[in-house]
Design a protein around this motif. Structure first.
Motif, PDB file in Angstrom:
ATOM      1  N   THR A   1       0.686  -1.215   0.043  1.00 11.45           N
ATOM      2  CA  THR A   1       0.045   0.024  -0.065  1.00 11.45           C
ATOM      3  C   THR A   1       0.838   1.190   0.025  1.00 11.45           C
ATOM      4  O   THR A   1       1.840   1.248   0.746  1.00 11.45           O
ATOM      5  CB  THR A   1      -0.909   0.000   1.268  1.00 11.45           C
ATOM      6  OG1 THR A   1      -1.641  -1.205   1.075  1.00 11.45           O
ATOM      7  CG2 THR A   1      -2.029   1.395   1.305  1.00 11.45           C
ATOM      8  N   VAL A   2       0.584   2.153  -0.866  1.00 12.52           N
ATOM      9  CA  VAL A   2       1.325   3.172  -1.012  1.00 12.52           C
ATOM     10  C   VAL A   2       0.634   4.540  -0.996  1.00 12.52           C
ATOM     11  O   VAL A   2      -0.667   4.648  -1.563  1.00 12.52           O
ATOM     12  CB  VAL A   2       2.015   3.375  -2.616  1.00 12.52           C
ATOM     13  CG1 VAL A   2       2.968   4.481  -2.576  1.00 12.52           C
ATOM     14  CG2 VAL A   2       2.897   2.106  -2.671  1.00 12.52           C
ATOM     15  N   LEU A   3       1.034   5.546  -0.251  1.00 10.66           N
ATOM     16  CA  LEU A   3       0.364   6.765  -0.347  1.00 10.66           C
ATOM     17  C   LEU A   3       0.505   7.891  -1.342  1.00 10.66           C
ATOM     18  O   LEU A   3       1.566   7.920  -1.988  1.00 10.66           O
ATOM     19  CB  LEU A   3       0.922   7.626   0.988  1.00 10.66           C
ATOM     20  CG  LEU A   3       0.595   7.072   2.546  1.00 10.66           C
ATOM     21  CD1 LEU A   3       1.315   8.026   3.503  1.00 10.66           C
ATOM     22  CD2 LEU A   3      -1.007   6.935   2.958  1.00 10.66           C
ATOM     23  N   ILE A   4      -0.344   8.255  -1.808  1.00 16.34           N
ATOM     24  CA  ILE A   4      -0.573   8.996  -3.066  1.00 16.34           C
ATOM     25  C   ILE A   4      -0.197  10.374  -2.881  1.00 16.34           C
ATOM     26  O   ILE A   4       0.705  10.970  -3.453  1.00 16.34           O
ATOM     27  CB  ILE A   4      -1.730   9.018  -3.881  1.00 16.34           C
ATOM     28  CG1 ILE A   4      -2.031   7.517  -4.266  1.00 16.34           C
ATOM     29  CG2 ILE A   4      -1.616   9.828  -5.123  1.00 16.34           C
ATOM     30  CD1 ILE A   4      -3.471   7.523  -5.122  1.00 16.34           C
ATOM     31  N   SER A   5      -0.933  10.773  -1.790  1.00 17.11           N
ATOM     32  CA  SER A   5      -0.765  12.303  -1.313  1.00 17.11           C
ATOM     33  C   SER A   5      -0.155  12.368   0.104  1.00 17.11           C
ATOM     34  O   SER A   5      -0.974  12.111   1.081  1.00 17.11           O
ATOM     35  CB  SER A   5      -1.813  13.056  -1.680  1.00 17.11           C
ATOM     36  OG  SER A   5      -1.675  14.352  -0.873  1.00 17.11           O
ATOM     37  N   PRO A   6       0.940  12.267   0.428  1.00 17.99           N
ATOM     38  CA  PRO A   6       1.698  12.308   2.010  1.00 17.99           C
ATOM     39  C   PRO A   6       0.867  13.248   2.783  1.00 17.99           C
ATOM     40  O   PRO A   6       1.027  12.925   3.895  1.00 17.99           O
ATOM     41  CB  PRO A   6       2.994  12.258   1.734  1.00 17.99           C
ATOM     42  CG  PRO A   6       3.297  12.715   0.587  1.00 17.99           C
ATOM     43  CD  PRO A   6       2.389  12.691  -0.403  1.00 17.99           C
ATOM     44  N   HIS A   7       0.574  14.369   2.273  1.00 14.97           N
ATOM     45  CA  HIS A   7       0.639  15.619   3.338  1.00 14.97           C
ATOM     46  C   HIS A   7      -0.957  15.888   3.633  1.00 14.97           C
ATOM     47  O   HIS A   7      -1.178  16.027   4.681  1.00 14.97           O
ATOM     48  CB  HIS A   7       1.487  16.827   2.985  1.00 14.97           C
ATOM     49  CG  HIS A   7       2.911  16.656   2.750  1.00 14.97           C
ATOM     50  ND1 HIS A   7       3.696  16.279   3.940  1.00 14.97           N
ATOM     51  CD2 HIS A   7       3.714  16.651   1.702  1.00 14.97           C
ATOM     52  CE1 HIS A   7       4.883  16.121   3.310  1.00 14.97           C
ATOM     53  NE2 HIS A   7       5.107  16.362   2.116  1.00 14.97           N
ATOM     54  N   VAL A   8      -1.554  15.897   2.656  1.00 13.22           N
ATOM     55  CA  VAL A   8      -2.931  16.458   2.638  1.00 13.22           C
ATOM     56  C   VAL A   8      -3.925  15.297   2.965  1.00 13.22           C
ATOM     57  O   VAL A   8      -4.569  15.379   3.804  1.00 13.22           O
ATOM     58  CB  VAL A   8      -3.533  17.302   1.485  1.00 13.22           C
ATOM     59  CG1 VAL A   8      -4.866  17.916   1.616  1.00 13.22           C
ATOM     60  CG2 VAL A   8      -2.345  18.449   1.354  1.00 13.22           C
ATOM     61  N   ASN A   9      -4.022  14.433   1.827  1.00  6.41           N
ATOM     62  CA  ASN A   9      -5.016  13.342   1.884  1.00  6.41           C
ATOM     63  C   ASN A   9      -4.447  11.839   2.315  1.00  6.41           C
ATOM     64  O   ASN A   9      -3.900  11.365   1.616  1.00  6.41           O
ATOM     65  CB  ASN A   9      -5.665  13.299   0.689  1.00  6.41           C
ATOM     66  CG  ASN A   9      -6.386  14.474   0.002  1.00  6.41           C
ATOM     67  OD1 ASN A   9      -7.088  15.046   0.948  1.00  6.41           O
ATOM     68  ND2 ASN A   9      -6.203  14.766  -1.146  1.00  6.41           N
ATOM     69  N   LYS A  10      -4.507  11.894   3.561  1.00  7.90           N
ATOM     70  CA  LYS A  10      -4.172  10.529   4.000  1.00  7.90           C
ATOM     71  C   LYS A  10      -4.975   9.327   3.709  1.00  7.90           C
ATOM     72  O   LYS A  10      -4.217   8.047   3.509  1.00  7.90           O
ATOM     73  CB  LYS A  10      -4.121  10.562   5.620  1.00  7.90           C
ATOM     74  CG  LYS A  10      -3.832   9.116   6.374  1.00  7.90           C
ATOM     75  CD  LYS A  10      -2.356   9.319   6.955  1.00  7.90           C
ATOM     76  CE  LYS A  10      -2.001   8.210   7.694  1.00  7.90           C
ATOM     77  NZ  LYS A  10      -0.740   7.833   7.640  1.00  7.90           N
ATOM     78  N   ASP A  11      -6.057   9.523   3.223  1.00  8.61           N
ATOM     79  CA  ASP A  11      -6.883   8.364   2.754  1.00  8.61           C
ATOM     80  C   ASP A  11      -6.758   8.007   1.273  1.00  8.61           C
ATOM     81  O   ASP A  11      -7.066   6.937   0.750  1.00  8.61           O
ATOM     82  CB  ASP A  11      -8.462   8.545   3.062  1.00  8.61           C
ATOM     83  CG  ASP A  11      -8.813   8.789   4.640  1.00  8.61           C
ATOM     84  OD1 ASP A  11      -8.159   7.970   5.254  1.00  8.61           O
ATOM     85  OD2 ASP A  11      -9.654   9.427   4.778  1.00  8.61           O
ATOM     86  N   ALA A  12      -5.965   8.824   0.566  1.00  9.50           N
ATOM     87  CA  ALA A  12      -5.761   8.481  -0.809  1.00  9.50           C
ATOM     88  C   ALA A  12      -4.363   7.655  -0.866  1.00  9.50           C
ATOM     89  O   ALA A  12      -3.298   7.773  -0.616  1.00  9.50           O
ATOM     90  CB  ALA A  12      -5.439   9.881  -1.598  1.00  9.50           C
TER      91      ALA A  12
END
Length: 102
Positions: free
Chosen positions: A50-61
């Motif tokens: 599982t990889v975060l798409i947007s590490p700062h704003v959207n933790k759920d993405a």
């Protein structure tokens, strides 16, 4: 080498390639007169990431990736010297890992 048994283990990420290569091995070995058992399919190893798409704003993405490793085993029950020569000279398909044990 009458009482010996060879174990051939095949691994690949693509099950089409591993099945086609197993058919090639079976046809080549049967032409030497050796008895063969298999291909025996083993459970598929699945690794999920599982990889975060947007590490700062959207933790759920997040994106999810998986790697599937397919395994097959072939047993050569009565190998001859000609059988071993064919295995050594055989071209291995791209994307297939081959391991031979006595």
């Amino acid at each position: 080498m009458q009482n010996k048994k060879l174990k051939i283990r095949l691994k690949s990420f693509d099950y089409h390639r591993i099945d086609n290569f197993a058919k090639v091995i079976i046809n080549e070995i049967k032409s030497t007169g050796a008895k063969i058992s298999g291909p025996i399919p083993l459970p598929t190893n699945i690794k999920k990431y599982t990889v975060l798409i947007s590490p700062h704003v959207n933790k759920d993405a997040r994106d999810q990736y998986e790697i599937r490793t397919h395994n097959r085993i072939l047993y050569i029950l009565s190998p001859t010297i000609k059988t071993i020569d064919i295995l050594l000279k055989m071209d291995i398909h791209i994307g297939v890992y081959l391991q031979v044990n006595i």
